[in-house]
Each structure stands twice: as C-alpha cells, then as structure tokens.
Design an enzyme around this catalytic site. Structure first.
Site, PDB file in Angstrom:
ATOM      1  N   ALA A 110      -7.282 -18.831  -5.697  1.00 16.37           N
ATOM      2  CA  ALA A 110      -7.006 -18.961  -7.127  1.00 16.37           C
ATOM      3  C   ALA A 110      -7.653 -17.871  -7.972  1.00 16.37           C
ATOM      4  CB  ALA A 110      -7.471 -20.330  -7.629  1.00 16.37           C
ATOM      5  N   GLU A 130     -29.311 -17.252  -1.509  1.00 13.50           N
ATOM      6  CA  GLU A 130     -28.597 -16.098  -2.050  1.00 13.50           C
ATOM      7  C   GLU A 130     -29.554 -14.927  -2.250  1.00 13.50           C
ATOM      8  OE1 GLU A 130     -25.408 -16.023  -2.153  1.00 13.50           O
ATOM      9  OE2 GLU A 130     -25.244 -18.148  -1.625  1.00 13.50           O
ATOM     10  N   HIS A 171      24.156  18.434  13.496  1.00 12.30           N
ATOM     11  CA  HIS A 171      23.210  18.936  12.503  1.00 12.30           C
ATOM     12  C   HIS A 171      23.867  19.088  11.136  1.00 12.30           C
ATOM     13  CE1 HIS A 171      24.073  22.659  15.216  1.00 12.30           C
ATOM     14  NE2 HIS A 171      25.175  22.254  14.613  1.00 12.30           N
TER      15      HIS A 171
END
Length: 461
Positions: free
Chosen positions: A10, A154, A362
């Site tokens: 999200a 953390e 070609h």
C-alpha cells in the site's frame, strides 16, 4: 497446517520519484509485487491477500487471479496494514506469512522453509532473519543465551553492543494466525510516528508466554527491499544473475552472462548459445541449438530449434525450425517465418507469412503479405501495402521469383511459378508461369555525350 500470505503493497514509494506505483516497477520483466506473489503461490497457500492503497487499480490488474485485495485507505504502519485483512483471515486456523511487496528477490524455497521451521518449532511467531555484511540501518535480532528471540532493536534505538549484531530483521514474519489477530488488537500507536508497528506483535506474544523464534536464511541478498532506483538496479542485477545461472544449469551457453538481459518468464532450450548484449523479453520461448548473437532483441516471440538470429529485432512473431535472420533485420508483430526460410541483411517484415525455404536476401520490406514456399525475393523489393488510409494484402505463390528493385502494389496475387523482372512496379495480378515486366523501355541515344555541358571539359573526354 493451512498456509496464508499477506502481501503489504500500500505504500506510495516517494523515493522512487516516479508516477508509477512503487511495487509495479519491474525487475526482469515482472512487477516487483508479482515476483513476491508468484513466490508465495508456489508454496500453495489457501489464501493470498494483498493490501493495496496508492495505485490500487493498477496493482489489482497486474495480480488479477493471483490474489485477493483489501484497501488500506490511510497508511498508518505495517501493523495497521495487516489489520485490514481481518475480514479475510481472522477466523481461520493455520499460519500466516507477512511479506512486503517491494522485496522481489525472495524465493519460494525460502518461504517454504520458513513455514516448515515455524511449524516444527511450534512458534507463535517466527522472524525471517539474515546475516548482513553491513547491518547499518536494519533492525537487529537480539537473542538470549538459549538463542530465543528477545526483541528487534532498530538502528536509532540500539545500544553499542546491540548494534554490533549482524543478524537482521528482513521484514518477513510467520505467525500462528489466531495468535496474530489476538495480538494485533493490543498494538498501539504511542510512538513518534503515530503508527501501528507489526514488530510490536512479537513483544506482545512473548510477554503472553508465547514462543517467538527466528529462522536465519543463508542468502542475505534475498532480503533486499527496493525503495529507490539504485536499489531497483541492484535487485535487477541479482535477479538477472539468478535467471541466467538457471538457464546455464539447464544447458544454455551464455558467452557473457553479465550483459545478457533475460526476463523471468523466458524459456530457452539446451545447447542454445546466447552472446553478450542480447535482450530477451516477456514470454519468449526459444528452442534448442539456436544462436542469438550480440545486439539481438527478442520480445514475446516463439523461436524454434536450430534458429540463428544475427543482431536483429523480433517482436511478437514466430520463427520456425532452421530459419535464420539478420544481421540488422526486423520482424514486427504478427509475422510468421516458416521452416527453413532465410531473411538476410536489412529485411523488415510486418504482419506477413514467409513460406518454407523462401529467401528474402536483403534491403526488403514485406508487409501484409503471404509468401509461399521456395520463393526468391531479390534485393530492394518493396511490398507497397498502404494507400494512405487502408492497408492491403498481397499473396505470392510457391516457387516464384521477384527480381531486385521491384515494387508490388497491394492488393495483388502472384501465382505459383511466376517471374517478376527486376525493377518492375507490379499493380496487377500475375498468373502461373507468367513473367511480368513493368518498367520504362531503355533508350540509348547515339553520340549524346557531345551535347552534354561537360563535353568540353578535358577531364570528361
């Protein structure tokens, strides 16, 4: 044990600085979130729920048929995102894996091992961890003397001894489903960000006497989260190496794997050789014993066995067995090159069929045409298929000959065994065994040289 997966997708991803929703940025031909969901599907979960927010419609389109979707109207943290799946999962028994949609490198094998470890250990929660060469910026896994997970610290909150720990949180969790939903009801947002963190569930479960563990995966690179273009390039590099090594294990030769760009859904047969500087995209399938040389680009096409592609571009087309193309030729969409056909230098084919053993040597354009087998198309031939408003179709029969410099103005039919003289402009049908000549008659004017302005110039005498 029933398995469930929640994919968090999200977030907007402002650091990407892009109009495209972050999880839809591609890594080797697939959106990041599609890599995650495909890896999750491989473990055969009973349900996958993707939490969407920004760009929800685009994400749902990419994942159509692969996932259920729940909208997170306001992004209030990872815990809040998981809460949005309550209606789909809260009443179910089993284990729920939570993973973010911007981590495209996780493999189904890692997810399978995480589920298995979680069940074997009887955990209420299991954190997927890894040993980081440089753990700066990651949450550290703090364990007790018995190896039990105490908490995740953390970077900004860690003590010096805690920050020395190299085992990090990858952001992937496996929970007992009932324990997860009970703990989520206790998660608060009393923090500096005012958000609900999924990691708080671990502490809540531990305090409730539940077992919280960690499974350390061996490959740290799988945990790479993509938040900017630098990380996107790194994820692409790792994924590309993984893809190319997989093909090499299956018998494909790569001359320079670092410069061969092969999308995730490409299939290549054994004994095919891929040179450096090659790009192969989308759902292309290449057979065995092929050669794809430097500078070639193949997009969503079917290439048979024994095909040579020399520095050419092929888009949404089919080349059957033992055909060849190039150098510097272009198959545009909806072209079919049948067995044994040859397309040489600077040939462009669009929405056309080239029959078996037909040769287009070609400098030729073949558009909106059907060519039979054993035809020879000379140099500089043009199929003129557009009148400025509509496209028209031309058919050339088997064993015909089209001379150099000719233009076929569609719509016409050239029958089997027809012969078109060089430099002709053909506007009418040519019958079987007929020769068509459509050009101005040559006139040689005697002694005309002396009438030229340059005739008195000594250098021209």
């Amino acid at each position: 044990m029933e398995k469930y997966v929640v994919v968090l997708a999200a977030g907007k991803g402002t650091r990407m600085k892009s109009k495209l929703y972050k999880v839809l940025h591609q890594v080797c031909g697939k959106a990041m979130v599609e890599h995650v969901v495909d890896a999750a599907r491989a473990v055969k979960p009973s349900k996958i729920v993707t939490i969407v927010g920004h760009g929800a419609e685009d994400v749902e389109k990419v994942l159509a048929g692969k996932s259920e979707f729940v909208m997170q109207e306001e992004q209030l943290g990872t815990g809040h995102a998981v809460m949005q799946a309550e209606g789909q999962l809260a009443a179910l028994e089993g284990a729920t894996l939570v993973v973010t949609g911007d981590t495209p490198l996780f493999t189904s094998e890692t997810f399978e091992k995480l589920f298995a470890y979680h069940e074997e250990e009887g955990n209420a929660a299991t954190v997927l961890t890894a040993e980081a060469p440089d753990p700066f910026g990651y949450g550290r896994i703090i364990r007790d003397d018995q190896g039990n997970v105490l908490r995740i610290v953390e970077q900004k909150d860690g003590k010096p001894e805690e920050l020395k720990v190299k085992e990090i949180n990858t952001g992937v969790f496996c929970f007992d489903n009932q324990d997860l939903w009970a703990a989520l009801k206790q998660v608060g947002n009393d923090n500096s960000q005012g958000e609900y963190y999924l990691t708080d569930v671990l502490e809540i479960l531990r305090k409730a006497g539940k077992k919280v563990g960690a499974y350390k995966m061996p490959d740290f690179s799988e945990s790479l989260g993509v938040n900017d273009r630098i990380a996107l390039a790194e994820a692409t590099r790792i994924m590309q190496r993984r893809i190319n090594e997989g093909h090499m294990r299956d018998g494909v030769t790569f001359i320079d794997p670092a410069t061969a760009y092969i999308d995730a859904d490409v299939e290549i047969g054994n004994d095919t050789v891929i040179e450096g500087g090659v790009t192969i995209k989308v759902h292309t399938v290449i057979g065995s014993d092929c050669l794809i040389t430097s500078g070639s680009r193949i997009v969503d096409s079917q290439i048979g066995n024994g095909v040579t592609v020399t520095s050419s571009t092929i888009e949404e087309s089919i080349m059957e067995d033992n055909t060849d193309i190039g150098p510097n030729s272009h198959l545009r969409p909806k072209s079919l090159i049948k067995r044994g056909a040859h397309l040489g230098n600077f040939v462009e084919v669009k929405k056309a069929e080239i029959g078996e053993n037909t040769k287009v040597g070609h400098l030729t354009y073949v558009g909106d045409a059907t060519l039979g087998k054993d035809i020879n198309v000379g140099c500089g031939v043009i199929f003129s298929n557009f009148d400025g408003v509509k496209k028209f179709h031309t058919t050339v029969g088997d064993k015909s000959f089209i001379g150099a410099g000719s233009t076929l103005v569609s719509p016409i039919n050239v029958a089997d065994h027809a012969f078109i003289a060089a430099d002709s402009t053909i506007t009418k049908d040519v019958g079987k065994y007929e020769m068509a000549i459509a050009r101005g008659r040559q006139v040689n004017k005697k002694d005309y040289w002396h009438k030229l302005p340059l005739s008195e110039d000594e250098e021209w005498k």
